[in-house]
Design a protein around this motif. Structure first.
Motif, PDB file in Angstrom:
ATOM      1  N   ARG A  30      57.636  40.614  43.944  1.00 46.12           N
ATOM      2  CA  ARG A  30      56.189  41.132  44.077  1.00 46.12           C
ATOM      3  C   ARG A  30      55.990  42.213  45.065  1.00 46.12           C
ATOM      4  O   ARG A  30      55.065  42.738  45.069  1.00 46.12           O
ATOM      5  CB  ARG A  30      55.473  39.889  44.606  1.00 46.12           C
ATOM      6  N   ASN A  35      55.320  45.493  42.292  1.00 46.04           N
ATOM      7  CA  ASN A  35      54.742  46.462  43.309  1.00 46.04           C
ATOM      8  C   ASN A  35      55.905  47.052  44.162  1.00 46.04           C
ATOM      9  O   ASN A  35      57.106  46.329  44.111  1.00 46.04           O
ATOM     10  CB  ASN A  35      53.800  45.694  44.097  1.00 46.04           C
ATOM     11  N   ARG A 194      44.571  44.899  46.807  1.00 45.45           N
ATOM     12  CA  ARG A 194      44.722  45.284  45.414  1.00 45.45           C
ATOM     13  C   ARG A 194      45.707  44.709  44.659  1.00 45.45           C
ATOM     14  O   ARG A 194      45.327  44.899  43.376  1.00 45.45           O
ATOM     15  CB  ARG A 194      44.637  46.902  45.449  1.00 45.45           C
ATOM     16  N   SER A 195      46.885  44.211  45.206  1.00 49.54           N
ATOM     17  CA  SER A 195      47.851  43.608  44.334  1.00 49.54           C
ATOM     18  C   SER A 195      47.724  42.095  43.595  1.00 49.54           C
ATOM     19  O   SER A 195      48.121  41.960  42.864  1.00 49.54           O
ATOM     20  CB  SER A 195      49.163  43.703  45.206  1.00 49.54           C
ATOM     21  N   ASP A 197      45.318  38.224  44.335  1.00 46.67           N
ATOM     22  CA  ASP A 197      44.015  37.652  44.366  1.00 46.67           C
ATOM     23  C   ASP A 197      43.662  37.327  45.972  1.00 46.67           C
ATOM     24  O   ASP A 197      44.712  37.535  46.528  1.00 46.67           O
ATOM     25  CB  ASP A 197      43.949  36.192  43.429  1.00 46.67           C
ATOM     26  N   LYS A 204      47.230  40.275  40.829  1.00 51.21           N
ATOM     27  CA  LYS A 204      46.047  41.041  40.221  1.00 51.21           C
ATOM     28  C   LYS A 204      46.215  42.580  39.426  1.00 51.21           C
ATOM     29  O   LYS A 204      45.610  42.418  38.390  1.00 51.21           O
ATOM     30  CB  LYS A 204      44.783  41.223  41.107  1.00 51.21           C
ATOM     31  N   LYS A 205      47.082  43.043  40.084  1.00 52.34           N
ATOM     32  CA  LYS A 205      47.413  44.421  39.592  1.00 52.34           C
ATOM     33  C   LYS A 205      48.937  44.866  39.898  1.00 52.34           C
ATOM     34  O   LYS A 205      49.330  44.657  41.089  1.00 52.34           O
ATOM     35  CB  LYS A 205      46.257  45.464  40.044  1.00 52.34           C
ATOM     36  N   ARG A 206      49.504  45.331  38.858  1.00 50.62           N
ATOM     37  CA  ARG A 206      50.883  45.797  39.168  1.00 50.62           C
ATOM     38  C   ARG A 206      51.049  47.306  39.252  1.00 50.62           C
ATOM     39  O   ARG A 206      49.871  48.061  39.065  1.00 50.62           O
ATOM     40  CB  ARG A 206      51.844  45.399  38.046  1.00 50.62           C
ATOM     41  N   ILE A 208      51.263  48.555  42.307  1.00 52.36           N
ATOM     42  CA  ILE A 208      50.342  49.014  43.690  1.00 52.36           C
ATOM     43  C   ILE A 208      51.438  49.556  44.709  1.00 52.36           C
ATOM     44  O   ILE A 208      52.392  48.782  44.925  1.00 52.36           O
ATOM     45  CB  ILE A 208      49.466  47.926  44.011  1.00 52.36           C
ATOM     46  N   GLU A 257      44.883  56.677  43.582  1.00 53.52           N
ATOM     47  CA  GLU A 257      45.601  56.214  42.577  1.00 53.52           C
ATOM     48  C   GLU A 257      46.574  57.197  41.745  1.00 53.52           C
ATOM     49  O   GLU A 257      47.416  56.672  41.447  1.00 53.52           O
ATOM     50  CB  GLU A 257      44.644  55.660  41.617  1.00 53.52           C
ATOM     51  N   ASN A 260      49.835  57.273  43.879  1.00 54.40           N
ATOM     52  CA  ASN A 260      50.466  56.150  43.530  1.00 54.40           C
ATOM     53  C   ASN A 260      51.226  56.131  42.172  1.00 54.40           C
ATOM     54  O   ASN A 260      52.269  55.791  42.203  1.00 54.40           O
ATOM     55  CB  ASN A 260      49.580  54.557  43.475  1.00 54.40           C
ATOM     56  N   GLU A 261      50.564  56.814  41.176  1.00 55.45           N
ATOM     57  CA  GLU A 261      50.914  56.934  39.910  1.00 55.45           C
ATOM     58  C   GLU A 261      52.385  57.972  39.964  1.00 55.45           C
ATOM     59  O   GLU A 261      53.291  57.595  39.373  1.00 55.45           O
ATOM     60  CB  GLU A 261      49.991  57.480  39.218  1.00 55.45           C
TER      61      GLU A 261
END
Length: 284
Positions: A30, A35, A194-195, A197, A204-206, A208, A257, A260-261
């Protein structure tokens, strides 16, 4: 370590050790996989005394924040600097790490109860219960339990008492600092909201970029600083003072974002190059 040795709260250390090992292995990706956790200042961890250390941090999820700190602290104590690579550091974890949590949160199911055994000092919140605003007196037993944890080791606390940003620092933390005179280490985290809940259990989102900054000990005059002085110092240290607040525009969010990308792409490219190099060596 004796097989039946217990900490001051009656928890068997051998069970706590295995719980930290197992939960640590299950959660490692995690922060170093799904992430990426960017760590800053972890060399400070190795300079701290074994007991009477209070970590104060902003709060973004119920559990993911604390679990990440367990990873970072143990990795640092095993010689890693700003890194949690190679989960082997969990084989011999520091067992006298505790964290302050709301009692009702730690009773909310089997998993929270397991996490509570790993080091929770559960307290009754004086301002909120069962989702409703309340106004009740501080339980002296709760303060005493935090003191007991400090006397035994390290304590992590989230002085805002909520995962919502920019909420005021609870004065109880300042009273504890004045009473027990711990070494106070501020921590600033980001990306966890952001990662994960709200509970910090479900992803919630990978992809990050999470961050954890461990700062130098807070300069506290235990005798002469007032409660309000200490509250204000904590606000600035964990970057939750109103002066840090600003409105983030959509353009700024988009730039974050994109950054991060780019970081994810750079990390993937580097990893692919290492794999290619190893494959070439093996073929030779």
């Amino acid at each position: 370590m004796g097989l039946f040795k217990q900490n001051p709260f009656g928890h068997y250390l051998i069970l706590k050790k295995w719980l930290i090992r197992i939960m640590g292995v299950l959660t490692h990706r995690r922060y170093s996989g799904f992430n990426q956790l960017q760590i800053e200042g972890s060399e400070i961890i190795n300079t701290l005394p074994d007991k009477n250390v209070l970590f104060v941090s902003n709060h973004q999820t119920y559990f993911a924040d604390v679990v990440a700190m367990y990873h970072v602290f143990n990795a640092s104590l095993s010689g890693r600097v700003d890194s949690i690579k190679n989960v082997g550091y969990l084989w011999n974890p520091k067992l006298n790490i505790y964290y302050v949590a709301a009692r009702e949160t730690m009773k909310g199911g089997f998993l929270p109860k397991l996490l509570a055994y790993a080091g929770s000092v559960s307290i009754d919140r004086t301002w909120r219960a069962a989702g409703q605003e309340v106004n009740r007196k501080v339980k002296f037993s709760d303060i005493s339990n935090i003191g007991t944890a400090l006397e035994d080791g390290w304590v992590i606390t989230f002085p805002q008492g909520t995962t919502k940003p920019w909420k005021p620092i609870r004065k109880g933390t300042a009273h504890i600092i004045k009473k027990y005179k711990p070494t106070v280490i501020p921590i600033v985290i980001d990306g966890f909201r952001r990662s994960f809940d709200k509970k910090g259990i479900n992803i919630k989102k990978r992809g990050i970029l999470q961050s954890m900054q461990i700062k130098e000990p807070l300069d506290v005059d235990y005798e002469n600083d007032s409660v309000q002085d200490i509250v204000e110092k904590i606000e600035y240290a964990i970057e939750q003072h109103p002066s840090f607040k600003k409105v983030i525009t959509e353009e700024e969010l988009k730039l974050q974002e994109e950054l991060n990308e780019q970081r994810r792409y750079s990390a993937k490219t580097k990893k692919d190059k290492v794999k290619s190099k190893n494959k070439t060596i093996n073929n030779e």
